[in-house]
Each structure stands twice: as C-alpha cells, then as structure tokens.
Design a protein around this motif. Structure first.
Motif, short mmCIF file in Angstrom:
data_model
loop_
_atom_site.label_atom_id
_atom_site.label_comp_id
_atom_site.label_asym_id
_atom_site.label_seq_id
_atom_site.Cartn_x
_atom_site.Cartn_y
_atom_site.Cartn_z
N GLU A 176 0.79 -1.08 0.00
CA GLU A 176 0.12 0.01 -0.01
C GLU A 176 0.88 1.30 -0.04
OE1 GLU A 176 -3.36 2.06 2.90
OE2 GLU A 176 -2.84 -0.07 2.91
N TYR A 177 2.19 1.11 0.60
CA TYR A 177 2.83 2.32 0.65
C TYR A 177 4.22 2.24 -0.41
CZ TYR A 177 0.44 2.09 5.04
OH TYR A 177 -0.49 2.17 5.80
N SER A 178 4.44 3.30 -0.99
CA SER A 178 5.64 3.48 -1.86
C SER A 178 6.92 3.42 -0.93
CB SER A 178 5.67 4.35 -2.89
OG SER A 178 5.60 5.92 -2.04
N LYS A 179 7.89 3.12 -1.74
CA LYS A 179 9.26 3.19 -1.03
C LYS A 179 9.75 4.71 -0.54
CE LYS A 179 14.33 1.87 -1.04
NZ LYS A 179 14.65 3.18 -0.66
N GLU A 180 9.11 5.61 -1.54
CA GLU A 180 9.40 7.07 -1.35
C GLU A 180 8.82 7.62 -0.12
OE1 GLU A 180 8.62 11.27 -3.71
OE2 GLU A 180 7.67 9.36 -4.55
N PHE A 181 7.61 7.05 0.04
CA PHE A 181 6.66 7.37 1.31
C PHE A 181 7.53 6.66 2.58
CE2 PHE A 181 3.95 5.95 4.59
CZ PHE A 181 3.32 7.22 4.97
N CYS A 182 7.89 5.39 2.44
CA CYS A 182 8.63 4.85 3.66
C CYS A 182 9.86 5.75 3.95
CB CYS A 182 8.71 3.42 3.46
SG CYS A 182 7.23 2.44 3.30
N ASP A 183 10.66 6.20 2.98
CA ASP A 183 11.81 6.81 3.26
C ASP A 183 11.46 8.05 3.79
OD1 ASP A 183 13.40 4.67 2.18
OD2 ASP A 183 13.54 5.77 0.02
N LYS A 184 10.49 8.80 3.37
CA LYS A 184 9.99 10.10 3.79
C LYS A 184 9.85 9.86 5.57
CE LYS A 184 8.37 12.38 -0.05
NZ LYS A 184 7.03 13.08 -0.92
N TYR A 185 9.11 8.89 6.03
CA TYR A 185 8.68 8.41 7.14
C TYR A 185 9.97 8.38 8.07
CZ TYR A 185 7.73 5.56 11.21
OH TYR A 185 7.78 5.22 12.45
#
Length: 408
Positions: A176-185
């Motif tokens: 559900e989450y992109s790697k870009e989102f996870c990296d931002k988190y």
C-alpha cells in the motif's frame, strides 16, 4: 471545502465576463483549475501528515522537527569488537534514532583508511580509492536525516533499531505504501529524535576527525578490544575460513593490528583536540562492569540515564546473575566460564565474559597473533601470557579503570 469555494468565480463575475470576451473566461477557468489542484494537494498533505492504517497496519506520524540541539554519537571499532553492544544500548532508547552500519553496502569487507585509500578488513591489502568522499557524505546524510541511503542489507537490522526501524521495515513490505513514502517517514523520525547514534566499523578515526571538525554536536566513541579476542571470535565466521590456516591468520592479524595502531595514534590526537567529544574505551571494561561504565559514558555524551531504562534494568539483572556465579565460583572480578557452563543451561551468560576466548585459544595461535600485535598489548593495557596457566586464569585482569587506556 471553504478554502476551495472562495476561489470559485461568482455568478456576477461570470456575467461580467460574458459581456467582455473569451480571454476573461480562460482566465477564470485557469483560476478555478489552479484552486482545485491546490485543494487536492492540501488534502494529500494532510493525509500524509498522519496516515492511519487499519487492522494490523501501523500508524505513521510525521511530527514537527526538532531543533539543532540534537546530539549525534558515532560508535566506531572493529568486527566482533563490541561496538554492536554499545550501539544497541544507546540506540534502543526511545529518544534515539539508531543507524547501524550505513557504509555496509559500499564497503562490506573493507574500511576507509584516509582520503584516498581503502583497505581490506581481513587481508593486509590497501589500494587507492575515490569513494572516501562518498562514504563521508553517507554519514553526513544520516546526521542531517536526508537521503538515508541504507541498502537492502540494512533492513536486516530493523529489529535492533527500535520501533522506528520496525515500522520502516513493515512499511517497505506493505504494498500500500511506496518506498518513497517509507523513506520520508524514516527521515521525519530521524529529524524528530533528540539523539542520533551511528554504529560504524568501516571508517578510521583519522577520517572520523573530519566529522568532528565539521559538526560541533558530534561525539565519537572508539572501542578497542584485545586483538587476540577479535581474531579468535572471527575465526568461526563462515566468511573467514582462511583463518583456520596459519597464513590466513597472519594476514588478518597484520591487517587488524596495523589498523589499530593507526586508529590509536589518530585517536589520541583527537582526544587531545576534542576532549569533550572524543573518547577511547575498551570493550572489556564495558563488558565486565557495564553499569559502572554506562554512567560516565552517558554523562560524556550528555545523555540522561533513565532509572527505568529497559536496557539498563536488563543489564543490572545480568550483572546480578554474573555476581552470583562469581561468588559461588569464589572469584571477585571474573566469571569461571567452565564452571558457569556446568551451573547453568543459559548459554547466553557464558558469552558475556569478554575473555572467554582465553579458555579455548591454543598457544600456537596465540604466538602467531603475538608476532603481529604484541606491541599493542602494552599500549592498550592488556596482559601478555607466557604459559597456559596464566592464559586460562580469567581473574588476571585489572578492575574497571585499571585496564582502560583512556578511562571515561
């Protein structure tokens, strides 16, 4: 929705445009589309600021960043040299962001010696390299919580980095989450931490001096361990099967102790230049009396030592268990490993003593290591062993403060 409605042209304005020309309508249409897109972006940002996942999914919060008072700690040392233990004790605290070996993907079996040289960790070989600046930039990025490029190998350590890495790991696994989102988190969690801890054994103390000069809020703790213990423990690694031969052992001993000499020389200079931000410590001191060493270590790093710290409680309990076995074995300062193995089925306790290698290493291996590392023993405060009897006597070690080359 109110923020969107205020930008939609009124019927009065539309009527005025009907009396003029199509340029007015084009302008109004442009404003309406722009407002609508702005509204969508605003809603997406609010969604990203606090994304709540249902069921077993985690909640990813993007909170406000901390100021520049963040403390940055770098734990350096050698493979099987004890840095993992110190790094995890510091890094598992709730206010800490822990970065485990950020250079592992670019230098798994190498270390950066100086601005133009890399060396193999287990072989006595060095070569010219242009990667040093890249390696320093990687550490700088972690310090700045920007572009934390850690590689897939780093994800394997999610379980030792606390809740942040657990969530990051599960975020990467969730489609559900992109790697870009996870990296931002990950970047946001790094920025909100009041303490950042980097554990790295792939950079010399000389190069770490660069970061000390650049950042006034960076502290470095470099850990030494008896090279005989490091070499003996590493011989069990599948990747170091060459240590089973005399020639392989000589290459590793030569490489390790040459590196230790360089680190000690540069380290003593840095300790003089930055007495409040650079320290040398012995793994053996830490392992033999962890609680006693933790207090001045935390004080040196400017960190609070919470009395209800889960790790500290565990360490205290472990210390009590070791003290019990010491008393039963009739020793004052050391654990009789063989007796401990007979007295308990908990094999973890048998691995705590930093000199357990002295119960197993043979004199042939010891003499080979002495040939390449003997001069370091005196400089680092370690004993020499002329015979098997002295080698096997684990009480032959000074109390805390007597063995350290640079006590905290």
């Amino acid at each position: 929705m109110k923020s969107l409605m205020k930008w939609i042209p009124s019927t009065r304005v539309l009527g005025l445009c009907r009396k003029t020309n199509n340029v007015c309508f084009s302008w109004l249409l442009y404003l309406a589309i722009t407002a609508f897109l702005g509204f969508l972006i605003q809603m997406q940002l609010k969604f990203a600021m606090k994304l709540i996942a249902d069921g077993n999914k985690h909640v990813f919060h993007f909170d406000q960043n901390q100021d520049d008072s963040t403390r940055n700690v770098i734990i350096s040392g050698y493979a099987k040299g004890g840095g993992n233990v110190v790094g995890e004790v510091l890094g598992s605290r709730p206010e800490t962001f822990y970065a485990y070996e950020p250079l592992i993907t670019m230098a798994e079996s190498y270390y950066f010696k100086n601005s133009s040289t890399m060396c193999t960790t287990f072989l006595d070989t060095c070569f010219k390299s242009t990667l040093t600046d890249t390696a320093l930039d990687t550490l700088r990025n972690v310090l700045a919580c920007s572009n934390i490029n850690i590689g897939e190998e780093y994800h394997q350590k999610w379980d030792t980095g606390g809740e942040v890495w657990l969530k990051y790991h599960e975020c990467l696994l969730d489609k559900e989450y992109s790697k870009e989102f996870c990296d931002k988190y990950l970047s946001h969690q790094c920025k909100r931490a009041t303490v950042k801890v980097i554990k790295s054994e792939r950079m010399s103390t000389e190069l770490l001096g660069t970061l000390l000069r650049e950042h006034s809020n960076v502290s470095v703790v470099h850990m030494f361990r008896d090279p005989r213990g490091i070499l003996f423990v590493n011989r069990k690694s599948p990747a170091l099967s060459s240590l089973s031969s005399a020639s392989g052992l000589k290459k590793y001993a030569s490489s390790l102790c040459s590196r230790m000499r360089d680190d000690l020389k540069a380290g003593l200079e840095l300790a003089t230049l930055y007495p409040k931000r650079f320290k040398l410590m012995l793994f053996e001191d830490f392992r033999l009396d962890m609680v006693t060493v933790l207090r001045p270590l935390f004080r040196f790093l400017g960190l609070p030592l919470a009395t209800n710290d889960k790790n500290l409680v565990e360490i205290v309990e472990l210390k009590k268990a070791l003290a019990k076995y010491n008393r039963e074995a009739g020793h004052n300062a050391a654990v009789d490993i063989e007796q401990l193995r007979l007295d308990t089925e908990d094999s973890k306790l048998t691995k705590v003593h930093p000199f357990s290698w002295r119960k197993e290493i043979d004199m042939k291996m010891l003499k080979i290591i002495d040939e390449f590392c003997g001069d370091l023993y005196v400089k680092l405060g370690y004993n020499t062993y002329e015979n098997v009897k002295k080698l096997r006597d684990l009480t032959n070690w000074p109390s805390y403060g007597g063995g350290g080359i640079y006590p905290l």
